[in-house]
Design a protein around this motif. Structure first.
Motif, PDB file in Angstrom:
ATOM      1  N   GLY A   1      -2.026   5.458   7.338  1.00 45.04           N
ATOM      2  CA  GLY A   1      -1.882   5.188   8.756  1.00 45.04           C
ATOM      3  C   GLY A   1      -1.948   3.894   9.122  1.00 45.04           C
ATOM      4  N   ASP A   2      -2.939   3.108   8.554  1.00 44.60           N
ATOM      5  CA  ASP A   2      -2.922   1.487   8.850  1.00 44.60           C
ATOM      6  C   ASP A   2      -1.563   0.781   8.311  1.00 44.60           C
ATOM      7  OD1 ASP A   2      -5.213   1.628  10.337  1.00 44.60           O
ATOM      8  OD2 ASP A   2      -6.361   1.233   8.522  1.00 44.60           O
ATOM      9  N   ALA A   3      -1.038   1.210   7.147  1.00 45.25           N
ATOM     10  CA  ALA A   3       0.012   0.609   6.494  1.00 45.25           C
ATOM     11  C   ALA A   3       1.310   0.898   7.121  1.00 45.25           C
ATOM     12  CB  ALA A   3      -0.152   1.229   5.001  1.00 45.25           C
TER      13      ALA A   3
ATOM     14  N   SER B   1       0.711  -1.234   0.016  1.00 44.42           N
ATOM     15  CA  SER B   1       0.081   0.050  -0.082  1.00 44.42           C
ATOM     16  C   SER B   1       0.768   1.096   0.165  1.00 44.42           C
ATOM     17  CB  SER B   1      -0.882  -0.099   1.151  1.00 44.42           C
ATOM     18  OG  SER B   1      -1.685  -1.292   1.257  1.00 44.42           O
ATOM     19  N   LEU B   2       1.979   1.204   0.788  1.00 48.49           N
ATOM     20  CA  LEU B   2       2.975   2.284   0.860  1.00 48.49           C
ATOM     21  C   LEU B   2       3.530   2.663  -0.571  1.00 48.49           C
ATOM     22  CD1 LEU B   2       4.404   2.147   4.409  1.00 48.49           C
ATOM     23  CD2 LEU B   2       2.464   3.651   3.487  1.00 48.49           C
ATOM     24  N   THR B   3       3.739   1.436  -1.194  1.00 50.08           N
ATOM     25  CA  THR B   3       4.388   1.571  -2.500  1.00 50.08           C
ATOM     26  C   THR B   3       3.546   2.038  -3.685  1.00 50.08           C
ATOM     27  OG1 THR B   3       4.472  -0.716  -2.882  1.00 50.08           O
ATOM     28  CG2 THR B   3       6.438   0.280  -1.937  1.00 50.08           C
ATOM     29  N   GLY B   4       2.154   1.865  -3.486  1.00 48.14           N
ATOM     30  CA  GLY B   4       1.162   2.243  -4.445  1.00 48.14           C
ATOM     31  C   GLY B   4       0.497   1.065  -5.215  1.00 48.14           C
ATOM     32  N   ASP B   5       0.516  -0.215  -4.554  1.00 49.62           N
ATOM     33  CA  ASP B   5       0.052  -1.262  -5.175  1.00 49.62           C
ATOM     34  C   ASP B   5      -1.027  -1.905  -4.265  1.00 49.62           C
ATOM     35  OD1 ASP B   5       1.598  -1.059  -7.305  1.00 49.62           O
ATOM     36  OD2 ASP B   5       3.145  -2.540  -6.330  1.00 49.62           O
ATOM     37  N   GLY B   6      -1.364  -1.250  -3.011  1.00 51.65           N
ATOM     38  CA  GLY B   6      -2.275  -2.128  -2.231  1.00 51.65           C
ATOM     39  C   GLY B   6      -3.366  -0.861  -1.838  1.00 51.65           C
TER      40      GLY B   6
END
Length: 114
Positions: free
Chosen positions: A86-88, A76-81
């Protein structure tokens, strides 16, 4: 010799009525209760470890969940999730703690073998 800590009295009291190693007759039970089951009203007999079960493997589910959520958080932090930022961040932080913990255990094992 004075029994300042009370240990001798405690020892003598329990030597008169030994508990043994049978967990079902002990006055205290160590159980594993997943955080998802807090406040469900279940008794100690409903959980692993209450009858001498697989308590040593009880935390494997939590570790597996931390690894899965951490990898999803990283995606998610790299854009794929699809996790919130915040949760990531929290999930990746928990994954980092798990990895460091496992590395420390590995280092301890290796250094004791040398």
């Amino acid at each position: 010799m004075e029994d300042k800590s009370g240990w001798r009295k405690l020892k003598n009291d329990y030597q008169q009525d030994p508990m043994g190693f049978d967990q079902s007759s002990a006055p205290v039970r160590f159980i594993y209760k997943p955080s998802s089951e807090y406040e469900t009203g279940k008794t100690a007999d409903d959980y692993a470890g209450a009858e001498g079960g697989e308590l040593q493997n009880a935390y494997a589910d939590d570790l597996e969940k931390a690894v899965q959520e951490g990898s999803e958080g990283y995606r998610s932090l790299t854009g794929d999730g699809d996790m919130d930022t915040g949760d990531a961040v929290v999930a990746v932080g928990q994954l980092a703690v798990v990895i460091v913990f496992l590395l420390v255990i590995l280092v301890v094992i290796v250094t004791t073998m040398i």
